[in-house]
Structure formats: structure tokens, C-alpha cells
Design an enzyme around this catalytic site. Structure first.
Site, PDB file in Angstrom:
ATOM      1  N   HIS A  18       1.249  -0.667  -0.144  1.00 38.69           N
ATOM      2  CA  HIS A  18      -0.366   0.337  -0.351  1.00 38.69           C
ATOM      3  C   HIS A  18       0.959   1.044  -0.060  1.00 38.69           C
ATOM      4  O   HIS A  18       0.010   2.184  -0.484  1.00 38.69           O
ATOM      5  CB  HIS A  18      -0.967  -0.138   1.452  1.00 38.69           C
ATOM      6  CG  HIS A  18      -1.840   1.175   1.292  1.00 38.69           C
ATOM      7  ND1 HIS A  18      -3.067   1.498   1.424  1.00 38.69           N
ATOM      8  CD2 HIS A  18      -1.429   2.363   2.292  1.00 38.69           C
ATOM      9  CE1 HIS A  18      -2.771   2.846   1.446  1.00 38.69           C
ATOM     10  NE2 HIS A  18      -2.376   3.933   2.152  1.00 38.69           N
ATOM     11  N   GLU A  19       1.878   0.931   0.980  1.00 45.56           N
ATOM     12  CA  GLU A  19       2.392   2.651   1.063  1.00 45.56           C
ATOM     13  C   GLU A  19       3.578   2.594  -0.815  1.00 45.56           C
ATOM     14  O   GLU A  19       3.631   3.384  -1.088  1.00 45.56           O
ATOM     15  CB  GLU A  19       3.916   2.446   2.693  1.00 45.56           C
ATOM     16  CG  GLU A  19       2.524   2.282   3.506  1.00 45.56           C
ATOM     17  CD  GLU A  19       1.642   3.092   3.353  1.00 45.56           C
ATOM     18  OE1 GLU A  19       2.528   4.427   3.182  1.00 45.56           O
ATOM     19  OE2 GLU A  19       0.871   3.252   4.278  1.00 45.56           O
ATOM     20  N   HIS A  60       1.511   4.315  -2.992  1.00 49.93           N
ATOM     21  CA  HIS A  60       1.792   5.685  -2.986  1.00 49.93           C
ATOM     22  C   HIS A  60       2.991   6.231  -3.649  1.00 49.93           C
ATOM     23  O   HIS A  60       3.019   7.271  -4.427  1.00 49.93           O
ATOM     24  CB  HIS A  60       1.780   6.301  -1.602  1.00 49.93           C
ATOM     25  CG  HIS A  60       1.002   5.727  -1.115  1.00 49.93           C
ATOM     26  ND1 HIS A  60      -0.582   6.099  -1.323  1.00 49.93           N
ATOM     27  CD2 HIS A  60       0.426   5.846   0.482  1.00 49.93           C
ATOM     28  CE1 HIS A  60      -1.511   5.962  -0.575  1.00 49.93           C
ATOM     29  NE2 HIS A  60      -1.087   5.858   1.095  1.00 49.93           N
ATOM     30  N   GLU A  71      -5.810   6.662  -0.667  1.00 49.90           N
ATOM     31  CA  GLU A  71      -5.598   5.728   0.222  1.00 49.90           C
ATOM     32  C   GLU A  71      -6.430   4.946  -0.796  1.00 49.90           C
ATOM     33  O   GLU A  71      -6.005   3.350  -0.046  1.00 49.90           O
ATOM     34  CB  GLU A  71      -7.101   6.327   1.240  1.00 49.90           C
ATOM     35  CG  GLU A  71      -5.347   7.167   1.859  1.00 49.90           C
ATOM     36  CD  GLU A  71      -4.994   6.576   2.032  1.00 49.90           C
ATOM     37  OE1 GLU A  71      -4.211   5.191   2.858  1.00 49.90           O
ATOM     38  OE2 GLU A  71      -3.737   7.454   2.562  1.00 49.90           O
TER      39      GLU A  71
END
Length: 305
Positions: A141-142, A145, A220
Site C-alpha cells: 500500500h505504501e 503511493h 487511500e
């Protein structure tokens, strides 16, 4: 996101472009408003430019310092580095620097003004609570980004709020000390100029706040989608999200207050007890919406198997 194997997200790209365009308009109006309020144009430009450059190039170091995080080597955190190495190979993206923050607040964030300057940081509280697959899902997930470059956009977008907040405080202090004295040549009183600066700064901060919060919530969801498709295990990300949000209520309020300024960059927001999501515009979409999206992806992947 050239070369990355994270799922492209045209919706995120479009929203980032629109947000940056609208923020540029806000920036211009901000400067014009400050000049109209009576500030020297060169002083305004120097202040805005100085904050912009400092915020842009120092975002990673500021975030790491404020969180008390330290960069760790593969020798210091071999399992963490191994997970990131694997994900970067899967996503075909450069490996960012890796940091660890010694706090029991279970969370993770990515920051940096570019992919070369990016850093992914996890807390010791997160590593204690998650198993290997859950931690890998959060790291994916990070990393998404960084791959989507929305970390860069959020860094740039957030700087106006810093400048506006600084000028608002400075204007209020100046107004308090200057009183009702008149300016030179029968111009406006210094207190009037200061209050006009406060008004312009507050308006710019509010507009910047609305724009960045709207982008933050969508990014997100985009990061959840990208991580779920990359790892092929949306259930692991859902499990991690459930654990983190469930345990957040058991973290001391003092610890939560210390990290709340980073909510926009966190995997899951850290809110002190008694906080109402209805009272402010959230940095993240509701947990139920994130879990529902992950459940839909799980069903899609199941049908495609």
C-alpha cells in the site's frame, strides 16, 4: 508511474492534476490577497518561495525527525528489507529507503518529494501486531503511493497550509501588539493590515484543506486497490486494516496526539479518544468502505482464478 507494475489509476491521476491546478489558482489568489492587504510583494514572494522549497526538498527528513524514525539497513532489519525487496521486484520499481519509528502506535507511511528521495517507514507497534502477509500488504500500500507519485503531490499540496498557518499566527500576534495605531501617511492601521493578512491566510488554508483532504481520501482507496492487485491477497490487507483500527483505541491518548499531524500520510488515521469523524473532514475514507472495496476485489480475483 512509468515502468511500475502497480495497477494504473486514471481516476487518481486526474484528481491529482485537478487538485494541483486548483491549488495553483489558490496560491496565486493567496499572493494577490496578501499584497492587496498591504504586504510588500517581494516579502510575500520570498516567504512563499522559501517555504515551498524547504517543504519540498526536506519533506522526508522532516517527517522522519518528527516521528522519531531512523533509517535502517538490511543488517538492522533483514525481514523488513526482504519484504520491500520482494515487493519492489514485483512492482518493477526502485527501492526506497527504509525507516523504523519506535512507537507502539501501529502504522506506516511513505514520504519524499520524488522516487529517489522516497522513504517507507513502519512503526515497531505495527511490526509486533501483523503477520508476514499482513505486513507485506501494508508495505505494498505504501509503495503504491510512491509509484503513483501521490506522495509528491501531497507534499507540494500541503505546503500552502503551512505557509497560511504561519502567516495567520504571525498576523494575530502582530495585531495584538500593534493595537489601533495608525500607519505612516495616514495609511491603514497596522492592526487592520494584520487582520486582513489573517483573513486571507485563513481563507487560503481552508481551500487548501478541502482540496488536499478530498485527494487524500481517494488516494487511500487507490493505494488499497493497487496493493491488493499486486499481492493478490486483498484479504491480508483487510485483516491488517481491521487489526490496526481495532488496536488504535487501546493506544494511550498522549501517543496518538504526538502522531496525529501525520494522519494524511498514515496507512490508517490515529485519532485520540472522543474524536468525531463528523466534526472534521477526514483524511481517510471510512474503514467500512475500504473493507468493502477489498471484498469486491477478492471476489473479482476469485472469479478470475
Amino acid at each position: 508511474m512509468a515502468g511500475s507494475k502497480f495497477t494504473p489509476d486514471r481516476g487518481l491521476t486526474g484528481r491529482m492534476a485537478l487538485t494541483m491546478f486548483l491549488l495553483v489558482l489558490v496560491y496565486v489568489a493567496f499572493v494577490v490577497g496578501l499584497v492587496a492587504a498591504g504586504l510588500n510583494i517581494w516579502l510575500v514572494l520570498v516567504i512563499v518561495l522559501a517555504f515551498a522549497l524547504f517543504s519540498y526538498f526536506s519533506s522526508d527528513r522532516i517527517a522522519m525527525f518528527a516521528m522519531g524514525a531512523k533509517e535502517v539497513s538490511p543488517q538492522q532489519a533483514p525481514e523488513l528489507h526482504a519484504l520491500i525487496d520482494r515487493l519492489c521486484a514485483m512492482a518493477d520499481m526502485p527501492k526506497p529507503r527504509v525507516g523504523v519509528a519506535d512507537t507502539d502506535v501501529p502504522n506506516a507511511f511513505a514520504t519524499g518529494h520524488s522516487q529517489k528521495a522516497a522513504v517507507v517507514c513502519v512503526t515497531t507497534g505495527l511490526m509486533r501486531r501483523l503477520d508476514g502477509q499482513e505486513l507485506e500488504a501494508v508495505l505494498a500500500h505504501e509503495l503504491s503511493h510512491i509509484a503513483h507519485r501521490d506522495v509528491t503531490v501531497m507534499t507540494v499540496a500541503g505546503f500552502l497550509g503551512i505557509v497560511a498557518g504561519f502567516l495567520t499566527q504571525a498576523g494575530l500576534r502582530f495585531a495584538a501588539f500593534s493595537g489601533a495605531s495608525r500607519g505612516n501617511n495616514n495609511g491603514p492601521a497596522p492592526a487592520v493590515v494584520a487582520l486582513l493578512v489573517v483573513l486571507v491566510s485563513a481563507l487560503a488554508w481552508a481551500l487548501s484543506f478541502l482540496l488536499t483532504r478530498a485527494l487524500s481520501r481517494y488516494r487511500e482507496l487507490a493505494a488499497d486497490r493497487a496493493a491488493a492487485y499486486l499481492t493478490g491477497r486483498p484479504s491480508a490487507l483487510g485483516s491488517a486494516l481491521t487489526k490496526i483500527t481495532g488496536d488504535m483505541s487501546r493506544i494511550p491518548s498522549r501517543d496518538l496526539r504526538q502522531v496525529e499531524p501525520f494522519n494524511a500520510f498514515f496507512f490508517a488515521p490515529a485519532f485520540t479518544k472522543g474524536f468525531s469523524l463528523n466534526s472534521l473532514i477526514a483524511t481517510h475514507p471510512p474503514v467500512e468502505r475500504r473493507l468493502a472495496q477489498l471484498s469486491d476485489i477478492s471476489r473479482q480475483l476469485g472469479r478470475g482464478a
